[in-house]
Motif scaffolding. Structure first.
Motif, PDB file in Angstrom:
ATOM      1  N   GLU A  16      43.302  33.818  51.804  1.00 35.62           N
ATOM      2  CA  GLU A  16      42.439  34.861  51.266  1.00 35.62           C
ATOM      3  C   GLU A  16      41.859  35.640  52.436  1.00 35.62           C
ATOM      4  N   SER A  36      40.565  32.426  46.248  1.00 39.52           N
ATOM      5  CA  SER A  36      39.461  33.322  45.887  1.00 39.52           C
ATOM      6  C   SER A  36      38.227  32.522  45.461  1.00 39.52           C
ATOM      7  N   ALA A  73      39.493  42.688  49.330  1.00 36.02           N
ATOM      8  CA  ALA A  73      39.938  41.287  49.340  1.00 36.02           C
ATOM      9  C   ALA A  73      41.437  41.253  49.099  1.00 36.02           C
ATOM     10  N   PHE A  74      42.095  40.244  49.666  1.00 36.87           N
ATOM     11  CA  PHE A  74      43.513  40.047  49.352  1.00 36.87           C
ATOM     12  C   PHE A  74      43.811  38.562  49.271  1.00 36.87           C
ATOM     13  N   GLY A  75      44.914  38.220  48.615  1.00 36.57           N
ATOM     14  CA  GLY A  75      45.366  36.834  48.537  1.00 36.57           C
ATOM     15  C   GLY A  75      46.869  36.773  48.730  1.00 36.57           C
ATOM     16  N   ARG A 116      48.151  24.395  40.581  1.00 38.00           N
ATOM     17  CA  ARG A 116      48.327  25.001  39.253  1.00 38.00           C
ATOM     18  C   ARG A 116      49.344  24.215  38.464  1.00 38.00           C
ATOM     19  N   HIS A 127      43.288  29.096  43.246  1.00 34.18           N
ATOM     20  CA  HIS A 127      43.469  30.145  44.256  1.00 34.18           C
ATOM     21  C   HIS A 127      42.325  30.059  45.276  1.00 34.18           C
ATOM     22  N   PHE A 152      38.676  40.447  39.502  1.00 34.79           N
ATOM     23  CA  PHE A 152      37.664  40.510  40.567  1.00 34.79           C
ATOM     24  C   PHE A 152      37.820  41.684  41.505  1.00 34.79           C
ATOM     25  N   THR A 153      38.878  42.498  41.314  1.00 30.98           N
ATOM     26  CA  THR A 153      39.015  43.686  42.164  1.00 30.98           C
ATOM     27  C   THR A 153      39.263  44.916  41.306  1.00 30.98           C
ATOM     28  N   GLN A 210      47.615  29.129  49.850  1.00 26.32           N
ATOM     29  CA  GLN A 210      47.253  30.548  49.807  1.00 26.32           C
ATOM     30  C   GLN A 210      46.367  30.885  50.984  1.00 26.32           C
ATOM     31  N   PHE A 219      43.477  42.454  38.587  1.00 28.61           N
ATOM     32  CA  PHE A 219      42.776  41.189  38.825  1.00 28.61           C
ATOM     33  C   PHE A 219      41.356  41.404  38.330  1.00 28.61           C
ATOM     34  N   GLN A 232      35.299  33.030  47.756  1.00 28.77           N
ATOM     35  CA  GLN A 232      34.823  34.373  48.088  1.00 28.77           C
ATOM     36  C   GLN A 232      33.316  34.544  48.007  1.00 28.77           C
ATOM     37  N   GLY A 251      48.485  40.055  46.527  1.00 31.59           N
ATOM     38  CA  GLY A 251      47.654  40.825  45.610  1.00 31.59           C
ATOM     39  C   GLY A 251      46.363  41.182  46.327  1.00 31.59           C
ATOM     40  N   CYS A 252      45.795  42.330  45.967  1.00 29.70           N
ATOM     41  CA  CYS A 252      44.594  42.744  46.684  1.00 29.70           C
ATOM     42  C   CYS A 252      43.839  43.836  45.919  1.00 29.70           C
ATOM     43  N   GLY A 253      42.716  44.253  46.472  1.00 29.65           N
ATOM     44  CA  GLY A 253      41.983  45.356  45.857  1.00 29.65           C
ATOM     45  C   GLY A 253      40.592  45.482  46.446  1.00 29.65           C
TER      46      GLY A 253
HETATM   47  N1  PHE Z   1      43.597  35.293  43.762  1.00 35.83           N
HETATM   48  C1  PHE Z   1      44.706  36.163  43.428  1.00 35.83           C
HETATM   49  C2  PHE Z   1      45.890  35.283  42.980  1.00 35.83           C
HETATM   50  O1  PHE Z   1      45.871  34.104  43.166  1.00 35.83           O
HETATM   51  C3  PHE Z   1      45.108  37.040  44.577  1.00 35.83           C
HETATM   52  C4  PHE Z   1      44.034  38.043  44.964  1.00 35.83           C
HETATM   53  C5  PHE Z   1      43.071  37.725  45.901  1.00 35.83           C
HETATM   54  C6  PHE Z   1      44.005  39.292  44.385  1.00 35.83           C
HETATM   55  C7  PHE Z   1      42.078  38.652  46.258  1.00 35.83           C
HETATM   56  C8  PHE Z   1      43.028  40.217  44.714  1.00 35.83           C
HETATM   57  C9  PHE Z   1      42.081  39.894  45.669  1.00 35.83           C
HETATM   58  O2  PHE Z   1      46.862  35.763  42.428  1.00 35.83           O
END
Ligand code: PHE
Length: 337
Positions: A109, A71, A201-203, A93, A69, A160-161, A107, A158, A74, A180-182
């Motif tokens: 970010e 992330s 952060a979001f992805g 993956r 990912h 990390f969030t 992806q 997640f 980050q 996804g985010c947080g």
């Molecule tokens: N890295 C997460 C994923 O691959 C997505 C994500 C990014 C979620 C940043 C929260 C914050 O699913």
């Protein structure tokens, strides 16, 4: 992918100028080879998390991987002082083989860190401000991509969030998960020397969105150089794909005894991709059982071969199927049936 990347990059550019907010730095050329520290440890991914396993992630060495990912970048960017940024890139993956999974995907970010001056000194209120800003920005992105649609926020997890959420958009009568985010975990902020700040952060996974937006039925098409596919699209425009006729499918089964401690379904899928390439449209698990007396475990998979570009010859399918069987038979604990 480039069209979607540009739409998201432009959205955040516009957002910064409209709100007088920080400018988002954009990155799209980081090499995909990253450390397990940056990808897992720095993001507080627990030691026993499935994403760390060899059957989910491509390891180069025991502490170097292909990023699963974006992330992964980050904390490096936060440490170097970037307070608002977007990172787009190819991710890798190990996964199942079907119309929506391919070992390489893209992806994007996004991260934004707030100036404490702009947030309430009450932590609960500040958290709500961060989450509200995040949700408003992302609903804006989703509207840019999909137009006015019903949207809903789902609680998520997640490492990390915290709190975490997922955005879904109603599209063609179905709820489509968009991102996804947080709020970035406070331990991460402390570890990068920003303990007094909060950020989000979001992805976003780009292929899934592109498949929905462009009506692309098979993820392998994004890797096709068939002009009947490529000529249908123009940079920067979202248009619908008009499918061309499909070539016939050829199916072959393979069954084997395996040791559940040593062999995971994703190992099988990786072998199939390696040995038979992109002409595998999908792999179905047809049967799975434990022998009542010997307790040995058996699986039967059906490999469905189809090229997007031509009719496959029996001989070439035979060669791929033989490759799969040969490589499979060399794995620890495997016995072909
Ligand atoms: N890295 C997460 C994923 O691959 C997505 C994500 C990014 C979620 C940043 C929260 C914050 O699913």
């Amino acid at each position: 992918m480039c069209t979607l990347k540009t739409i998201v990059f432009d959205h955040f550019k516009e957002l910064s100028s409209k709100t007088n907010g920080p400018e988002f730095k954009t990155y799209d050329a980081f090499p995909p080879v990253v450390t397990t520290k940056a990808n897992f440890d720095d993001l507080l991914v627990p030691a026993d998390h499935p994403s760390r396993s060899y059957s989910d992630t491509f390891y180069v060495t025991s502490d170097i991987i292909l990023r699963p990912h974006t992330s992964a970048h980050q904390t490096q960017l936060l440490r170097q002082g970037d307070m608002a940024f977007l990172v787009a890139g190819d991710c890798y993956r190990r996964d199942e083989i079907d119309a929506s999974h391919y070992p390489i995907f893209h992806q994007m970010e996004g991260v934004k860190v707030f100036d404490p001056k702009d947030l309430s000194s009450d932590p609960a209120v500040a958290e709500k401000q961060v989450m509200d800003d995040l949700k408003a920005s992302l609903e804006g992105v989703a509207t840019k991509l999909f137009g006015q649609r019903n949207m809903r926020w789902i609680d998520a997890y997640f490492p990390f969030t915290h709190p975490s959420a997922e955005l879904e958009v109603e599209y063609n009568g179905k709820w489509l998960e968009v991102l996804g985010c947080g709020k970035i975990h406070h331990k991460i902020m402390e570890n990068v020397g920003l303990g007094d700040r909060q950020g989000w952060a979001f992805g976003i996974g780009l292929e899934r969105l592109a498949m929905a937006l462009f009506d692309v039925p098979d993820i392998r098409l994004f890797w096709s150089d068939d002009p009947r596919f490529l000529n249908q699209f123009q940079a920067g425009k979202i248009t619908k794909f008009v499918p061309f006729s499909k070539y016939p499918m050829t199916s072959r089964d393979v069954s084997f005894w395996y040791d559940p401690e040593k062999f995971h379904d994703n190992d099988f899928f990786a072998i199939v991709r390696e040995a038979a390439g992109d002409c595998v449209e999908n792999v179905q698990k047809v049967e799975e059982f434990v022998h009542p007396k010997t307790k040995r475990c058996s699986k039967l998979f059906r490999i469905n071969y189809r090229s997007l570009e031509r009719t496959l010859q029996t001989e070439e399918v035979n060669v791929w199927q033989e490759n799969v069987r040969r490589v499979l038979s060399q794995q620890p604990g495997i016995e072909l049936r």
